[in-house]
Scaffold this motif. Sequence first.
Motif, PDB file in Angstrom:
ATOM      1  N   ALA A 159       0.813  -1.217   0.000  1.00  0.00           N
ATOM      2  CA  ALA A 159       0.000   0.000   0.000  1.00  0.00           C
ATOM      3  C   ALA A 159       0.848   1.269   0.000  1.00  0.00           C
ATOM      4  O   ALA A 159       0.305   2.375  -0.067  1.00  0.00           O
ATOM      5  N   GLY A 160       2.162   1.128   0.107  1.00  0.00           N
ATOM      6  CA  GLY A 160       3.034   2.298   0.110  1.00  0.00           C
ATOM      7  C   GLY A 160       2.909   3.147   1.357  1.00  0.00           C
ATOM      8  O   GLY A 160       3.030   4.376   1.299  1.00  0.00           O
ATOM      9  N   VAL A 161       2.681   2.484   2.512  1.00  0.00           N
ATOM     10  CA  VAL A 161       2.488   3.232   3.764  1.00  0.00           C
ATOM     11  C   VAL A 161       3.538   2.813   4.793  1.00  0.00           C
ATOM     12  O   VAL A 161       3.244   2.612   5.964  1.00  0.00           O
ATOM     13  N   THR A 162       4.778   2.715   4.348  1.00  0.00           N
ATOM     14  CA  THR A 162       5.846   2.221   5.225  1.00  0.00           C
ATOM     15  C   THR A 162       6.594   3.320   5.973  1.00  0.00           C
ATOM     16  O   THR A 162       7.451   3.023   6.787  1.00  0.00           O
ATOM     17  N   ARG A 163       6.269   4.584   5.699  1.00  0.00           N
ATOM     18  CA  ARG A 163       7.076   5.674   6.266  1.00  0.00           C
ATOM     19  C   ARG A 163       7.146   5.619   7.787  1.00  0.00           C
ATOM     20  O   ARG A 163       8.216   5.801   8.385  1.00  0.00           O
ATOM     21  N   PHE A 164       6.028   5.347   8.443  1.00  0.00           N
ATOM     22  CA  PHE A 164       6.006   5.312   9.906  1.00  0.00           C
ATOM     23  C   PHE A 164       5.664   3.922  10.439  1.00  0.00           C
ATOM     24  O   PHE A 164       5.406   3.763  11.625  1.00  0.00           O
ATOM     25  N   HIS A 165       5.655   2.932   9.557  1.00  0.00           N
ATOM     26  CA  HIS A 165       5.307   1.569   9.948  1.00  0.00           C
ATOM     27  C   HIS A 165       6.522   0.894  10.569  1.00  0.00           C
ATOM     28  O   HIS A 165       7.592   0.816   9.959  1.00  0.00           O
ATOM     29  N   ARG A 166       6.358   0.413  11.806  1.00  0.00           N
ATOM     30  CA  ARG A 166       7.481  -0.234  12.486  1.00  0.00           C
ATOM     31  C   ARG A 166       6.958  -1.279  13.455  1.00  0.00           C
ATOM     32  O   ARG A 166       6.138  -0.977  14.327  1.00  0.00           O
ATOM     33  N   LEU A 167       7.430  -2.523  13.288  1.00  0.00           N
ATOM     34  CA  LEU A 167       7.085  -3.628  14.185  1.00  0.00           C
ATOM     35  C   LEU A 167       8.389  -4.127  14.813  1.00  0.00           C
ATOM     36  O   LEU A 167       9.049  -5.014  14.257  1.00  0.00           O
ATOM     37  N   PRO A 168       8.781  -3.569  15.946  1.00  0.00           N
ATOM     38  CA  PRO A 168      10.096  -3.916  16.512  1.00  0.00           C
ATOM     39  C   PRO A 168      10.254  -5.379  16.903  1.00  0.00           C
ATOM     40  O   PRO A 168      11.265  -5.994  16.608  1.00  0.00           O
ATOM     41  N   ARG A 169       9.236  -5.954  17.574  1.00  0.00           N
ATOM     42  CA  ARG A 169       9.432  -7.326  18.036  1.00  0.00           C
ATOM     43  C   ARG A 169       8.124  -7.975  18.432  1.00  0.00           C
ATOM     44  O   ARG A 169       7.123  -7.308  18.713  1.00  0.00           O
ATOM     45  N   VAL A 170       8.169  -9.292  18.452  1.00  0.00           N
ATOM     46  CA  VAL A 170       7.105 -10.114  19.009  1.00  0.00           C
ATOM     47  C   VAL A 170       7.735 -10.926  20.131  1.00  0.00           C
ATOM     48  O   VAL A 170       8.756 -11.589  19.925  1.00  0.00           O
ATOM     49  N   VAL A 171       7.153 -10.847  21.307  1.00  0.00           N
ATOM     50  CA  VAL A 171       7.630 -11.635  22.445  1.00  0.00           C
ATOM     51  C   VAL A 171       6.590 -12.692  22.756  1.00  0.00           C
ATOM     52  O   VAL A 171       5.400 -12.381  22.878  1.00  0.00           O
ATOM     53  N   SER A 172       7.026 -13.935  22.871  1.00  0.00           N
ATOM     54  CA  SER A 172       6.130 -15.012  23.297  1.00  0.00           C
ATOM     55  C   SER A 172       6.747 -15.739  24.479  1.00  0.00           C
ATOM     56  O   SER A 172       7.854 -15.403  24.913  1.00  0.00           O
ATOM     57  N   ASP A 173       6.037 -16.743  24.973  1.00  0.00           N
ATOM     58  CA  ASP A 173       6.577 -17.519  26.085  1.00  0.00           C
ATOM     59  C   ASP A 173       7.719 -18.433  25.641  1.00  0.00           C
ATOM     60  O   ASP A 173       8.343 -19.089  26.478  1.00  0.00           O
ATOM     61  N   LEU A 174       8.013 -18.459  24.337  1.00  0.00           N
ATOM     62  CA  LEU A 174       9.131 -19.268  23.835  1.00  0.00           C
ATOM     63  C   LEU A 174      10.346 -18.438  23.430  1.00  0.00           C
ATOM     64  O   LEU A 174      11.470 -18.947  23.456  1.00  0.00           O
TER      65      LEU A 174
END
Length: 244
Positions: A159-174
């Motif tokens: 969609a070309g909407v990456t300017r402010f898109h940020r997913l630093p991490r996913v934390v799980s019990d593993l």
Amino acid sequence: MTAATATRAEYCVIACAEAWRGDGEVLASPMGLIPSFGARLAKRTFSPDLLLTDGEAMLVGLDGTVEGWLPYRRHLTMVTGGRRHVMMGAAQIDRYGNQNISCIGDWERPARQLLGVRGAPVNTLNNPVSYWIPRHSPRVFVERVDMVSGVGHDRAEAAGVTRFHRLPRVVSDLGVFDFAGPDRSMRPASLHPGVTPAQVRAATGFELAVPDGVPYTREPTAEELRLIREVIDPEGLRDREVRV
């Protein structure tokens, strides 16, 4: 008290705290017990500039003392201006970080109705969004989410909407996961001590790129363990959320 005595729940608290390392003066918005403990630990140790909220309309200090007023319009300004780092949950999440908290099954006739999209689209397109998954399983880590609530890397790029898109991490019990795999796909950044790559693969509903030599989640210091056990969560509520 030594780091070697840390429980899985305490490694999860450490991993969540690390999500806010280096963020500076931003609003930490943790959703869930362990993310909340992580945010409070981060502010007490390596991220003192974090802003904490009571979840409603106040900024609070480490002991819960009200330090300022945060009206809804100011909150939205922080969200759209990128001055907030939220750690959300997910009923489903896929390899590119698309998140579902809306429904299970076809959205026109779902088998189960959940929260709805809520603020997930705005969150993911305007400020950093991490995720906390207390039960890592193929039911949560899926090949394709039933409905997109939070936007993943593939859809943001299309969609070309990456300017402010940020997913630093996913934390799980593993373990802890980032999106540095092929085509910005999910991969393990660290595994909690005692967890194997085979165990993570078996608990994930899509093919997971596992790099060689994945490290273990860092050990908590003796002071961090003291803060978790004696100050932040003396009632041991963390062990109700993560049981090993």
